[in-house]
Design a protein around this motif. Structure first.
Motif, PDB file in Angstrom:
ATOM      1  N   CYS A 347      39.112  73.491  43.998  1.00 28.93           N
ATOM      2  CA  CYS A 347      37.984  72.783  44.872  1.00 28.93           C
ATOM      3  C   CYS A 347      37.224  71.968  43.971  1.00 28.93           C
ATOM      4  O   CYS A 347      36.860  70.711  44.106  1.00 28.93           O
ATOM      5  CB  CYS A 347      37.255  73.527  45.964  1.00 28.93           C
ATOM      6  SG  CYS A 347      38.466  74.026  47.191  1.00 28.93           S
ATOM      7  N   GLU A 362      30.210  69.137  48.030  1.00 25.32           N
ATOM      8  CA  GLU A 362      31.400  68.666  48.670  1.00 25.32           C
ATOM      9  C   GLU A 362      32.306  69.493  48.344  1.00 25.32           C
ATOM     10  O   GLU A 362      33.203  70.055  49.027  1.00 25.32           O
ATOM     11  CB  GLU A 362      31.661  67.222  48.276  1.00 25.32           C
ATOM     12  CG  GLU A 362      32.993  66.598  48.880  1.00 25.32           C
ATOM     13  CD  GLU A 362      33.369  65.382  48.329  1.00 25.32           C
ATOM     14  OE1 GLU A 362      34.233  65.197  47.629  1.00 25.32           O
ATOM     15  OE2 GLU A 362      32.519  64.430  48.783  1.00 25.32           O
ATOM     16  N   ASN A 365      31.683  73.042  50.162  1.00 25.44           N
ATOM     17  CA  ASN A 365      32.212  73.010  51.302  1.00 25.44           C
ATOM     18  C   ASN A 365      33.787  73.054  51.525  1.00 25.44           C
ATOM     19  O   ASN A 365      34.149  73.629  52.813  1.00 25.44           O
ATOM     20  CB  ASN A 365      31.347  71.934  52.339  1.00 25.44           C
ATOM     21  CG  ASN A 365      30.202  71.847  52.341  1.00 25.44           C
ATOM     22  OD1 ASN A 365      29.435  72.780  52.291  1.00 25.44           O
ATOM     23  ND2 ASN A 365      29.496  70.619  52.554  1.00 25.44           N
ATOM     24  N   ALA A 366      34.373  72.301  50.892  1.00 32.66           N
ATOM     25  CA  ALA A 366      35.902  72.418  50.893  1.00 32.66           C
ATOM     26  C   ALA A 366      36.257  73.744  50.755  1.00 32.66           C
ATOM     27  O   ALA A 366      37.225  74.192  51.575  1.00 32.66           O
ATOM     28  CB  ALA A 366      36.441  71.543  49.962  1.00 32.66           C
ATOM     29  N   TYR A 367      35.676  74.595  49.728  1.00 35.86           N
ATOM     30  CA  TYR A 367      36.245  75.736  49.474  1.00 35.86           C
ATOM     31  C   TYR A 367      35.997  76.823  50.732  1.00 35.86           C
ATOM     32  O   TYR A 367      36.783  77.445  51.278  1.00 35.86           O
ATOM     33  CB  TYR A 367      35.516  76.410  48.225  1.00 35.86           C
ATOM     34  CG  TYR A 367      35.476  77.844  48.177  1.00 35.86           C
ATOM     35  CD1 TYR A 367      36.759  78.467  47.712  1.00 35.86           C
ATOM     36  CD2 TYR A 367      34.530  78.776  48.559  1.00 35.86           C
ATOM     37  CE1 TYR A 367      36.706  79.803  47.591  1.00 35.86           C
ATOM     38  CE2 TYR A 367      34.535  80.129  48.220  1.00 35.86           C
ATOM     39  CZ  TYR A 367      35.522  80.741  47.939  1.00 35.86           C
ATOM     40  OH  TYR A 367      36.034  82.014  47.816  1.00 35.86           O
ATOM     41  N   GLU A 368      34.710  76.599  51.229  1.00 41.15           N
ATOM     42  CA  GLU A 368      34.546  77.512  52.394  1.00 41.15           C
ATOM     43  C   GLU A 368      35.200  77.126  53.562  1.00 41.15           C
ATOM     44  O   GLU A 368      35.817  78.015  54.475  1.00 41.15           O
ATOM     45  CB  GLU A 368      32.938  77.180  52.881  1.00 41.15           C
ATOM     46  CG  GLU A 368      31.707  78.051  52.024  1.00 41.15           C
ATOM     47  CD  GLU A 368      30.799  78.175  52.827  1.00 41.15           C
ATOM     48  OE1 GLU A 368      30.807  78.859  53.915  1.00 41.15           O
ATOM     49  OE2 GLU A 368      29.572  77.665  52.128  1.00 41.15           O
ATOM     50  N   ASN A 369      35.375  75.691  53.936  1.00 43.27           N
ATOM     51  CA  ASN A 369      36.386  75.573  54.962  1.00 43.27           C
ATOM     52  C   ASN A 369      37.871  76.181  54.935  1.00 43.27           C
ATOM     53  O   ASN A 369      38.590  76.423  55.854  1.00 43.27           O
ATOM     54  CB  ASN A 369      36.540  73.850  55.027  1.00 43.27           C
ATOM     55  CG  ASN A 369      35.335  73.267  55.349  1.00 43.27           C
ATOM     56  OD1 ASN A 369      34.519  73.938  56.124  1.00 43.27           O
ATOM     57  ND2 ASN A 369      34.991  71.975  55.323  1.00 43.27           N
ATOM     58  N   LEU A 370      38.452  75.930  53.645  1.00 45.28           N
ATOM     59  CA  LEU A 370      39.614  76.722  53.461  1.00 45.28           C
ATOM     60  C   LEU A 370      39.586  78.266  53.617  1.00 45.28           C
ATOM     61  O   LEU A 370      40.709  78.981  53.791  1.00 45.28           O
ATOM     62  CB  LEU A 370      40.176  76.359  51.927  1.00 45.28           C
ATOM     63  CG  LEU A 370      40.575  75.039  51.722  1.00 45.28           C
ATOM     64  CD1 LEU A 370      40.679  74.648  50.371  1.00 45.28           C
ATOM     65  CD2 LEU A 370      41.770  74.631  52.330  1.00 45.28           C
ATOM     66  N   ARG A 372      37.042  80.533  54.884  1.00 42.24           N
ATOM     67  CA  ARG A 372      36.365  81.303  55.998  1.00 42.24           C
ATOM     68  C   ARG A 372      37.214  82.024  56.922  1.00 42.24           C
ATOM     69  O   ARG A 372      36.909  83.311  56.937  1.00 42.24           O
ATOM     70  CB  ARG A 372      35.374  80.231  56.613  1.00 42.24           C
ATOM     71  CG  ARG A 372      33.824  80.223  56.081  1.00 42.24           C
ATOM     72  CD  ARG A 372      32.933  81.219  56.283  1.00 42.24           C
ATOM     73  NE  ARG A 372      31.913  80.634  55.686  1.00 42.24           N
ATOM     74  CZ  ARG A 372      30.818  81.774  55.676  1.00 42.24           C
ATOM     75  NH1 ARG A 372      30.933  82.833  56.258  1.00 42.24           N
ATOM     76  NH2 ARG A 372      29.538  81.347  55.123  1.00 42.24           N
ATOM     77  N   GLU A 373      38.179  81.603  57.366  1.00 43.36           N
ATOM     78  CA  GLU A 373      39.113  82.193  58.401  1.00 43.36           C
ATOM     79  C   GLU A 373      39.828  83.251  57.843  1.00 43.36           C
ATOM     80  O   GLU A 373      39.585  84.502  58.335  1.00 43.36           O
ATOM     81  CB  GLU A 373      39.941  81.068  58.851  1.00 43.36           C
ATOM     82  CG  GLU A 373      40.983  81.672  59.974  1.00 43.36           C
ATOM     83  CD  GLU A 373      41.943  80.649  60.651  1.00 43.36           C
ATOM     84  OE1 GLU A 373      42.656  81.048  61.609  1.00 43.36           O
ATOM     85  OE2 GLU A 373      41.924  79.525  60.210  1.00 43.36           O
ATOM     86  N   TYR A 430      41.020  67.656  50.719  1.00 47.27           N
ATOM     87  CA  TYR A 430      39.900  66.697  50.547  1.00 47.27           C
ATOM     88  C   TYR A 430      40.250  66.049  49.276  1.00 47.27           C
ATOM     89  O   TYR A 430      41.022  66.553  48.606  1.00 47.27           O
ATOM     90  CB  TYR A 430      38.454  67.296  50.645  1.00 47.27           C
ATOM     91  CG  TYR A 430      37.728  67.986  49.409  1.00 47.27           C
ATOM     92  CD1 TYR A 430      36.954  67.021  48.730  1.00 47.27           C
ATOM     93  CD2 TYR A 430      38.631  69.013  48.906  1.00 47.27           C
ATOM     94  CE1 TYR A 430      36.396  67.476  47.751  1.00 47.27           C
ATOM     95  CE2 TYR A 430      38.102  69.597  47.512  1.00 47.27           C
ATOM     96  CZ  TYR A 430      36.919  68.884  47.050  1.00 47.27           C
ATOM     97  OH  TYR A 430      36.428  69.205  45.810  1.00 47.27           O
TER      98      TYR A 430
END
Length: 430
Positions: A347, A362, A365-370, A372-373, A430
């Motif tokens: 990222c 940015e 955030n991209a790392y967290e979005n990938l 977290r789940e 992203y």
């Protein structure tokens, strides 16, 4: 923030496996048109931390270590013992109930390329990664540095150490574990580690020899999880010679003995050994009490966890591994740390490639979005470990022994999916 013409100055707090693999990943994924980052890793200990038991590096973990060049070092030095499956036994009958296999349908492993698993001491795994670190001119590892303050500015971060030194960088990555100074002094001070109620008592037992000079027989190929009413006893080879057996007792202990774990000495070691012998009394196989009696360098390691949800980053500081999401051990924790490191590095590399002047947040955030789940699902799954270790009566134990084979069969495809997943190739979004 530094432009693409200048290398990023990155500070990593924590010189354990998480910090080292993050540094290697950041170096490997540097875009072609960008100089490698200047990375300084600060470790609080005076020397590399070799304390710890024998971990199981699952196929996803080995795939990433191979990608980073560390698996080649591990194999060249003959560290560890290949593990084709984790076998599950009933302590009292000695019967094998089931196994969690890494063989794959063709017997060669899981994924592409296929990998099985490797049982290895934490110290030898660290040595393999350190051997690659030493070949990277952009990575500097500094020991004996205790962080006392972290300041964040619009254009960088500043770290103050107990000895009066100050370090400055463009970004800070906290890889400093469950009791992370990065988290507690800066990212989320109120999110403190909580004792899980479980401790791991472990040591390494030399194998006894029979009268004819042969080693005492074992009931497992490489690794066994021996389920008792008062905990799980893990017995495993961890080297090719198979002359020692790692003994790890995961058990429910109400009192917190130590925050970080301690090496038992003298009478304390014998008290730990006595407790283990009592907890796993009634074992069908003589090997079980023999291994407990012979275990050397006993450690008692309390298992701490973090809450499921929490803050992972600020504008210029990111938490990786246990500092962000520590949870009870569930058989693949080390691999998840490697996945964190590689995915985060990819990222950050994408952000550098874009070079449009957007804040580094940015990439964070991209790392967290990938991520977290996956982490939140793993956290939920880890709670079953706590329940499995909880003490039970004979009837409860019998029920558990009947459920385990069914559970492993039912979840096989799900587990293998994670062993096959490859974060080096997934989309970043992203």
């Amino acid at each position: 923030m530094a432009s693409q013409a200048q290398p990023l100055n990155i500070i990593i707090l924590g010189g354990g496996i998480a910090g080292l693999t993050t540094a290697l990943s950041l170096t490997k994924y540097t875009p072609a048109n960008t100089p490698p980052p200047n990375i300084t890793i600060y470790e609080i200990r005076p020397l590399p931390a070799t304390i710890g038991g024998a971990v199981n590096l699952t196929p996803n973990a080995l795939r990433l270590l191979n990608h980073l060049g560390a698996l080649q070092e591990i194999r060249a030095n003959h560290y560890g013992k290949e593990c084709l499956a984790v076998e599950v036994f009933d302590l009292y009958s000695g019967s094998k109930l089931a196994e969690s296999s890494f063989r794959g349908d063709e017997g060669k492993g899981l994924g592409d390329p296929p990998f099985t698993a490797l049982r290895i001491t934490r110290g030898e795994a660290l040595k393999g990664v350190l051997a690659v670190i030493e070949k990277q001119p952009n990575i500097n590892l500094v020991f004996g540095k205790r962080t006392v303050d972290i300041k964040e500015f619009s254009k960088g971060v500043e770290i103050s150490f107990e000895d009066g030194d100050i370090a400055k960088g463009d970004i800070l990555i906290g890889c400093d574990g469950i009791h992370s100074v990065t988290r507690l002094k800066h990212v989320e001070p109120d999110r403190k580690a909580v004792y899980s109620g479980i401790c791991n008592a472990f040591g390494f037992a030399p194998r006894r020899k029979c009268d004819d000079g042969r080693y005492e027989d074992v009931h497992f190929e490489t690794t066994a999880m021996n389920f008792g009413r008062r905990g799980i006893l893990l017995t495993s080879f961890h080297n090719e010679d198979k002359d020692f057996v790692y003994v790890g007792a995961l058990m429910q202990i109400p009192e917190i003995v130590s925050r970080d774990g301690w090496k038992a000495a003298g009478a304390d070691a014998e008290n730990v050994r006595k407790d283990m012998l009592e907890r796993y009394a009634g074992a069908k196989l003589d090997l079980i009490p023999h291994l407990i009696q012979d275990a050397q360098d006993l450690f008692l390691w309390p298992v701490f966890t973090l809450s499921k949800y929490g803050k992972w980053c600020t504008d210029r500081v990111m938490l990786i591994g246990d500092s962000a999401h520590a949870m009870p051990p569930q058989g693949e924790s080390t691999g998840m740390v490697f996945e964190d490191a590689v995915l985060f590095s990819r990222c950050l590399a994408r952000w550098l490639e874009k070079g449009n002047g957007t804040p580094v947040r940015e990439a964070f955030n991209a790392y967290e979005n990938l991520r977290r789940e996956r982490i939140e699902t793993a956290w939920d799954e880890s709670q079953s470990v706590v329940k499995t270790v909880q003490e039970t009566g004979w009837f409860g134990h019998k029920i558990k022994m009947n459920i385990i084979p069914w559970y492993l069969w039912w979840t096989r495809a799900y587990r293998e999916k994670h062993f096959i997943d490859d974060v080096t190739a997934c989309g970043l979004g992203y």
